[in-house]
Design an enzyme around this catalytic site. Structure first.
Site, PDB file in Angstrom:
ATOM      1  N   HIS A 226       6.367  -2.929  10.969  1.00 60.45           N
ATOM      2  CA  HIS A 226       6.676  -3.522   9.119  1.00 60.45           C
ATOM      3  C   HIS A 226       6.940  -3.161   8.084  1.00 60.45           C
ATOM      4  CE1 HIS A 226       3.456  -5.456   6.307  1.00 60.45           C
ATOM      5  NE2 HIS A 226       3.675  -3.185   6.293  1.00 60.45           N
TER       6      HIS A 226
ATOM      7  N   MET B 145       1.087  -1.836   0.050  1.00 63.76           N
ATOM      8  CA  MET B 145      -0.067   0.169   0.102  1.00 63.76           C
ATOM      9  C   MET B 145       0.800   0.766   0.252  1.00 63.76           C
ATOM     10  SD  MET B 145      -3.040   1.036   2.984  1.00 63.76           S
ATOM     11  CE  MET B 145      -1.803   0.381   4.289  1.00 63.76           C
TER      12      MET B 145
ATOM     13  N   SER C  96       4.082  -6.629   1.640  1.00 59.59           N
ATOM     14  CA  SER C  96       2.986  -6.288   3.308  1.00 59.59           C
ATOM     15  C   SER C  96       1.646  -6.625   1.963  1.00 59.59           C
ATOM     16  CB  SER C  96       2.594  -4.794   2.828  1.00 59.59           C
ATOM     17  OG  SER C  96       1.331  -4.341   3.764  1.00 59.59           O
ATOM     18  N   GLN C  97       0.318  -5.681   1.852  1.00 61.76           N
ATOM     19  CA  GLN C  97      -0.614  -6.853   0.506  1.00 61.76           C
ATOM     20  C   GLN C  97       0.383  -7.295  -0.845  1.00 61.76           C
ATOM     21  OE1 GLN C  97      -3.021  -2.820   0.456  1.00 61.76           O
ATOM     22  NE2 GLN C  97      -2.194  -2.700  -1.841  1.00 61.76           N
TER      23      GLN C  97
ATOM     24  N   ASP D  18       5.356  -5.744  14.853  1.00 61.47           N
ATOM     25  CA  ASP D  18       4.271  -5.147  13.574  1.00 61.47           C
ATOM     26  C   ASP D  18       3.577  -3.821  13.873  1.00 61.47           C
ATOM     27  OD1 ASP D  18       2.758  -4.472  11.251  1.00 61.47           O
ATOM     28  OD2 ASP D  18       3.734  -6.090  10.162  1.00 61.47           O
TER      29      ASP D  18
END
Ligand SMILES: *[C@@H]1O[C@H](CO)[C@@H](O)[C@H](O)[C@H]1NC(C)=O
Ligand SMILES: *[C@@H]1O[C@H](CO)[C@@H](O)[C@H](O)[C@H]1NC(C)=O
Ligand SMILES: *[C@@H]1O[C@H](CO)[C@@H](O)[C@H](O)[C@H]1NC(C)=O
Ligand SMILES: *[C@@H]1O[C@H](CO)[C@@H](O)[C@H](O)[C@H]1NC(C)=O
Length: 300
Positions: free
Chosen positions: A279, A33, A105-106, A223
């Site tokens: 993260h 993102m 991540s995503q 995270d």
């Protein structure tokens, strides 16, 4: 003098031949993102290219330029992204014999969906760095643009499971409300689908995912962005509350093996790795990345 020159030439020739023979498996990266294909993750591409001469590393870009790509990380339907990425991968002649995937991540769950829906050419190792495989419940630190983040929050508040929002907002498509599991299962057009939550379950997801050599799931142990952070290991809040997180191996997803995680685990191909830090906070040139990721999964 002649002898030395000849010797040097032979050594050089050997090095060239060795490089040609041991070209590493190509790598496909997928950004997260508020990032772009050649944005902050480009340091990983450069690192791998320096380390493994001749390696082919590419990064999936949605749209025609960095701006469209950036926006796609919030505002483009994920099913459409998977379809588009699948076409890009299939059309790339460098990838025809297979590749390793690195999802940031995503990008981790997007690449997993690609393994499940588009296993040809084969993805070998899938490395998911801080992915949200059971979704998120909360968006404490939206990444990227403040303006877009406000819009994302507004839409999530309006209703993550409203059809229009599902069809258009990435973060809604992996929004997982443990207080409304039924609604999530019925309405999530992406995550509930790739997690095979819906009946009848699609056996083909399991067949496709278990073609992976290894599924490497990295959870960042500190995270503060992914809620809950255990989602990176397919773990989530017990239904009906948002505090206690269940263990993957106790969940029906695992026990009834809806997507093949149990099979991967029993054949020692499911790797649950923990990384100290927030993260995506790892050093590309650091020991952790080298020992836990590069050497075991990217060096051949
Ligand atoms: C699994 O992969 C095959 C291609 O090998 C594909 O045709 C099928 O649609 C995939 N399954 C799902 C559920 O997407
Ligand atoms: C979910 O779908 C099932 C089956 O169609 C239905 O019985 C149930 O009421 C739905 N639940 C919600 C909360 O939408
Ligand atoms: C499984 O997914 C494939 C690909 O999308 C589809 O063709 C097939 O009909 C699905 N099977 C079931 C039982 O839903
Ligand atoms: C990070 O997480 C580890 C493992 O859970 C923990 O031991 C450590 O105290 C945490 N560090 C910080 C700064 O929170």
């Amino acid at each position: 003098m002649k002898f030395i020159q000849c010797f040097v030439a032979i050594i050089w020739l050997f090095t060239v031949i060795q490089t040609v023979i041991t070209v590493n498996t190509p790598v496909v990266m997928y950004h997260g993102m508020g990032d772009t294909a050649y944005g902050s993750i480009n340091s990983v591409k450069t690192f791998l290219e320096d380390k493994f001469p001749g390696i082919y590393v590419t990064s999936i870009q949605m749209g025609n330029n960095a701006e469209e790509d950036f926006l796609s990380s919030y505002l483009m339907n994920l099913n459409k992204q998977v379809e588009t990425a699948c076409a890009i991968i299939k059309a790339d002649p460098h990838l025809k014999n297979g590749y390793n995937g690195i999802g940031f991540s995503q990008g981790g769950q997007i690449l997993r969906a690609i393994a499940q829906r588009c296993p040809e050419p084969p993805m070998k190792n899938l490395i998911s760095l801080g992915g949200q495989h059971q979704g998120v419940y909360g968006l404490p630190k939206c990444m990227g643009s403040i303006k877009i983040c406000n819009y994302v929050r507004e839409m999530l508040n309006f209703g993550a499971y409203v059809r229009y929002v599902q069809d258009n907002l990435v973060q809604a498509e992996f929004w997982h409300d443990p207080l409304q599991e039924d609604l999530y299962r019925n309405r999530s057009i992406f995550l509930a689908d790739i997690n095979n939550e819906k009946q009848p379950r699609n056996e083909s997801y399991k067949i496709n995912l278990t073609r992976l050599k290894n599924l490497v799931l990295v959870q960042f142990l500190n995270d503060t962005i992914v809620q809950p952070k255990e989602s990176s290991w397919f773990q989530f809040y017990n239904q009906g509350q948002a505090k206690i997180v269940y263990n993957l191996r106790d969940s029906p997803l695992y026990q009834e093996d809806w997507i093949g995680l149990k099979q991967l685990d029993q054949t020692k191909r499911l790797k649950l790795l923990g990384a100290i830090g927030d993260h995506l906070q790892f050093h590309v040139h650091g020991k952790w990345f080298e020992d836990e990721i590069v050497q075991p999964y990217l060096s051949t």
